[in-house]
Design an enzyme around this catalytic site. Sequence first.
Site, PDB file in Angstrom:
ATOM      1  CB  VAL A   2     -11.071  -3.443 -16.438  1.00  0.00           C
ATOM      2  CG1 VAL A   2      -9.653  -3.385 -15.880  1.00  0.00           C
ATOM      3  CG2 VAL A   2     -11.808  -4.645 -15.870  1.00  0.00           C
ATOM      4  CG  ASP A   3      -7.721  -0.099 -15.374  1.00  0.00           C
ATOM      5  OD1 ASP A   3      -7.898   0.178 -14.182  1.00  0.00           O
ATOM      6  OD2 ASP A   3      -6.996  -1.031 -15.755  1.00  0.00           O
ATOM      7  CD  GLU A  40       1.673   4.503  -9.426  1.00  0.00           C
ATOM      8  OE1 GLU A  40       1.089   4.030  -8.429  1.00  0.00           O
ATOM      9  OE2 GLU A  40       2.252   3.791 -10.268  1.00  0.00           O
ATOM     10  NE  ARG A  97     -11.427 -10.230  -4.150  1.00  0.00           N
ATOM     11  CZ  ARG A  97     -11.864 -11.434  -4.484  1.00  0.00           C
ATOM     12  NH1 ARG A  97     -11.051 -12.316  -5.022  1.00  0.00           N
ATOM     13  NH2 ARG A  97     -13.143 -11.751  -4.305  1.00  0.00           N
ATOM     14  N   GLY A 107       0.784  -1.228   0.000  1.00  0.00           N
ATOM     15  CA  GLY A 107       0.000   0.000   0.000  1.00  0.00           C
ATOM     16  C   GLY A 107       0.815   1.277   0.000  1.00  0.00           C
ATOM     17  CB  SER A 108       3.778   2.471  -1.871  1.00  0.00           C
ATOM     18  OG  SER A 108       3.371   2.430  -3.225  1.00  0.00           O
ATOM     19  CG  ASN A 109      -0.194   4.940  -4.974  1.00  0.00           C
ATOM     20  OD1 ASN A 109       0.220   6.076  -5.126  1.00  0.00           O
ATOM     21  ND2 ASN A 109      -0.015   3.985  -5.863  1.00  0.00           N
ATOM     22  CG  LEU A 156     -13.829  -3.336  -7.336  1.00  0.00           C
ATOM     23  CD1 LEU A 156     -14.037  -1.844  -7.113  1.00  0.00           C
ATOM     24  CD2 LEU A 156     -13.560  -4.041  -6.010  1.00  0.00           C
ATOM     25  CG  HIS A 181      -4.269   1.863 -14.685  1.00  0.00           C
ATOM     26  ND1 HIS A 181      -4.335   0.509 -14.437  1.00  0.00           N
ATOM     27  CD2 HIS A 181      -3.795   1.989 -15.954  1.00  0.00           C
ATOM     28  CE1 HIS A 181      -3.936  -0.155 -15.509  1.00  0.00           C
ATOM     29  NE2 HIS A 181      -3.597   0.721 -16.439  1.00  0.00           N
TER      30      HIS A 181
END
Length: 206
Positions: free
Chosen positions: A147-148, A177, A94, A14-16, A96, A112
């Site tokens: 997706v995205d 990011e 995951r 979880g760096s973001n 969604l 992303h």
Amino acid sequence: MTRKKVGVLISGRGSNMQALCEAAKDAAYPAEIVLVASNRSDAGGLEIARGYGAETFALDHRPFGKDREAHEREMDAALRAHGVEIVALAGYMRVLSPWLVAQWQGRMINIHPSLLPLFPGLDTHKRALEAGVKLHGCTVHLVSDGVDEGPILGQAAVPVLAGDDEAALAARVLKVEHRLYPACLAALASGKHWVETDAAASLISV
């Protein structure tokens, strides 16, 4: 100022998420991280989040088998129990269901590692190098069923340099990011839905 309550979903370090927690330490930041939740109890980011004073929640998806929505309903209940108003995905690995996306329509964001609509999905840095692009980067967008594919809130670009491999390019993108995501969350929490031009310009510089 009333700060928006944010829940962050992670699956790993979880760096973001950490970048969001760091930004939220500033009392003037328009959002606060009230919950960090994961589908993995061993996610390294949970301990990091606790270090910032955030509540954490973990719910393994594996006992739910193929019933993705059943798992999501319990995750959703945890978010709502903490008064979450905005959900930020930060390496949540995951896919969604339409049910969860609908619950948070317009209030769930994702980051992303590509300049969407280029390279949606996985292996973005490898695909960028194979395509021979001169610019690569990251995108923050609202989450939609595709997706995205959701509306873009902000982007930051970095140059692709001669001799880059996946690791080098990924590291360069990750730095922006960590600057773009807090800026976009702040914009959404403030009701702007975009990153102002001067902020975006400073984020793109490398």
